[in-house]
Write a protein that holds these residues in place. Structure first.
Motif, PDB file in Angstrom:
ATOM      1  N   GLN A  18       0.835  -1.201   0.000  1.00 38.68           N
ATOM      2  CA  GLN A  18       0.000   0.000   0.000  1.00 38.68           C
ATOM      3  C   GLN A  18       0.871   1.253   0.000  1.00 38.68           C
ATOM      4  O   GLN A  18       0.418   2.318   0.409  1.00 38.68           O
ATOM      5  N   GLN A  29      -6.725   4.351   8.541  1.00 36.91           N
ATOM      6  CA  GLN A  29      -7.000   3.133   7.787  1.00 36.91           C
ATOM      7  C   GLN A  29      -5.854   2.138   7.931  1.00 36.91           C
ATOM      8  O   GLN A  29      -6.065   0.922   8.022  1.00 36.91           O
ATOM      9  N   SER A  30      -4.635   2.659   7.959  1.00 35.20           N
ATOM     10  CA  SER A  30      -3.464   1.808   8.009  1.00 35.20           C
ATOM     11  C   SER A  30      -3.433   0.973   9.279  1.00 35.20           C
ATOM     12  O   SER A  30      -3.198  -0.237   9.251  1.00 35.20           O
ATOM     13  N   MET A  33      -6.000  -1.678   9.233  1.00 32.86           N
ATOM     14  CA  MET A  33      -5.559  -2.784   8.386  1.00 32.86           C
ATOM     15  C   MET A  33      -4.743  -3.787   9.187  1.00 32.86           C
ATOM     16  O   MET A  33      -4.962  -5.009   9.104  1.00 32.86           O
ATOM     17  N   ARG A  51       3.139  -6.051   5.199  1.00 38.35           N
ATOM     18  CA  ARG A  51       2.359  -4.957   4.600  1.00 38.35           C
ATOM     19  C   ARG A  51       3.216  -3.705   4.557  1.00 38.35           C
ATOM     20  O   ARG A  51       3.784  -3.294   5.566  1.00 38.35           O
ATOM     21  N   TRP A  53       3.514   0.439   3.643  1.00 40.27           N
ATOM     22  CA  TRP A  53       2.646   1.608   3.573  1.00 40.27           C
ATOM     23  C   TRP A  53       3.456   2.894   3.682  1.00 40.27           C
ATOM     24  O   TRP A  53       4.495   2.942   4.310  1.00 40.27           O
ATOM     25  N   GLN A 252      -5.350  -9.339  -1.336  1.00 38.39           N
ATOM     26  CA  GLN A 252      -5.793  -8.198  -0.546  1.00 38.39           C
ATOM     27  C   GLN A 252      -6.781  -8.666   0.520  1.00 38.39           C
ATOM     28  O   GLN A 252      -7.083  -9.850   0.640  1.00 38.39           O
ATOM     29  N   LEU A 253      -7.318  -7.725   1.314  1.00 42.52           N
ATOM     30  CA  LEU A 253      -8.300  -8.093   2.332  1.00 42.52           C
ATOM     31  C   LEU A 253      -9.486  -8.799   1.694  1.00 42.52           C
ATOM     32  O   LEU A 253      -9.941  -8.427   0.613  1.00 42.52           O
ATOM     33  N   GLU A 257     -12.070 -10.361   6.884  1.00 43.11           N
ATOM     34  CA  GLU A 257     -11.065  -9.307   7.085  1.00 43.11           C
ATOM     35  C   GLU A 257     -11.641  -7.930   6.768  1.00 43.11           C
ATOM     36  O   GLU A 257     -11.315  -6.951   7.438  1.00 43.11           O
ATOM     37  N   PHE A 261     -11.800  -4.934   9.337  1.00 48.16           N
ATOM     38  CA  PHE A 261     -11.169  -3.653   9.007  1.00 48.16           C
ATOM     39  C   PHE A 261     -12.129  -2.495   9.266  1.00 48.16           C
ATOM     40  O   PHE A 261     -11.758  -1.502   9.910  1.00 48.16           O
TER      41      PHE A 261
END
Length: 279
Positions: A18, A29-30, A33, A51, A53, A252-253, A257, A261
């Motif tokens: 990401q 959001q991070s 996640m 992950r 970011w 991805q999610l 999940e 999230f």
């Protein structure tokens, strides 16, 4: 480094990149996640996950930062410097994130049986291995006059370029590191030095806030006199994980999940409202 840390030995890695989502990707959001991934990795429905970011012009504060005597004034200062401000749900104090800072979360299972220090040690080992062709001088000890000082600060010749935190949810643990790849580390340090000067002034506080010396911080490019980029380090990470496991999933999610999230994201929003409600 001849031996890979045991936590890094796995038959498959999940890789979620990401790092190119842009300024609209919120740090709230991070962290949501990572919570969602902790839950799926912890219950065994996802393999160990890496992950990546990047967040643009964001200062991520720790919970103690939100208790500064003059927090409203110090947050306003950050905003005048072009930064958005959030409070994270993992440990530590404030850090500066921008397009030259690459963040990595390694999400491991079995947090209830694995000692918390093992997660930190695994991240230290990963970073040392990642940059083994550039330096063998990466040390892990507290750089007391850096921002967000901690036992697992990563430095070269006494100058910090990375810090590690850890967040445990259910049976999963997210070990998070920020890596100053490009840009001016001292300039980032000056931002946080002034943040604390404005927010604390001469008040006595129960919590000890760092007395920041910007000169003890630097980016890897400054320290190694090289031309690394965020995208290049991203590729190095992917190649390293593939070297170790030979099996990389880019999923991805999915499924539960996504629900986790959204729930955690709402909780992060509420947490920030409460932490910064006086501003």
């Amino acid at each position: 480094m001849s031996e890979i840390h045991p936590l890094l030995k796995t038959e498959q890695y999940r890789f979620i990149d990401q790092s190119t989502l842009g300024p609209e990707f919120s740090a709230l959001q991070s962290f949501a996640m990572d919570d969602a991934l902790c839950m799926s990795v912890g219950q065994g429905t996802s393999p160990t996950t890496a992950r990546l970011w990047v967040h643009h012009n964001t200062v991520v504060l720790g919970i103690p930062d939100a208790r500064l005597p003059y927090i409203a004034e110090s947050v306003e200062y950050l905003k005048t410097q072009g930064y958005q401000v959030i409070v994270r749900n993992s440990g530590g104090l404030g850090v500066v994130l921008d397009e030259g800072v690459l963040n990595l979360s390694l999400i491991f299972p079995d947090s209830k049986t694995v000692n918390i220090h093992e997660g930190y040690d695994a991240m230290v080992a990963f970073v040392r291995y990642l940059f083994k062709d550039y330096t063998d001088r990466i040390e892990a000890y507290e750089i007391t006059q850096s921002y967000c000082p901690g036992t697992y600060d990563l430095s070269i010749d006494g100058k910090k370029f990375a810090g590690i935190s850890q967040r445990r949810v259910k049976n999963g643990s997210a070990v998070q590191v920020y890596l100053d790849i490009t840009g001016n580390g001292s300039a980032r340090g000056r931002i946080m030095r002034d943040f604390y000067k404005i927010g604390k002034r001469d008040e006595m506080t129960r919590f000890h806030y760092p007395d920041i010396d910007p000169e003890v911080m630097a980016s890897l490019n400054e320290l190694l006199d090289t031309d690394l980029t965020v995208s290049k380090v991203r590729d190095m990470m992917l190649m390293t994980l593939h070297e170790w496991s030979g099996d990389i999933s880019m999923q991805q999610l999915d499924g539960a999940e996504i629900e986790w999230f959204h729930k955690r994201f709402e909780q992060m929003i509420e947490r920030n409202k409460k932490a910064l409600e006086s501003l």
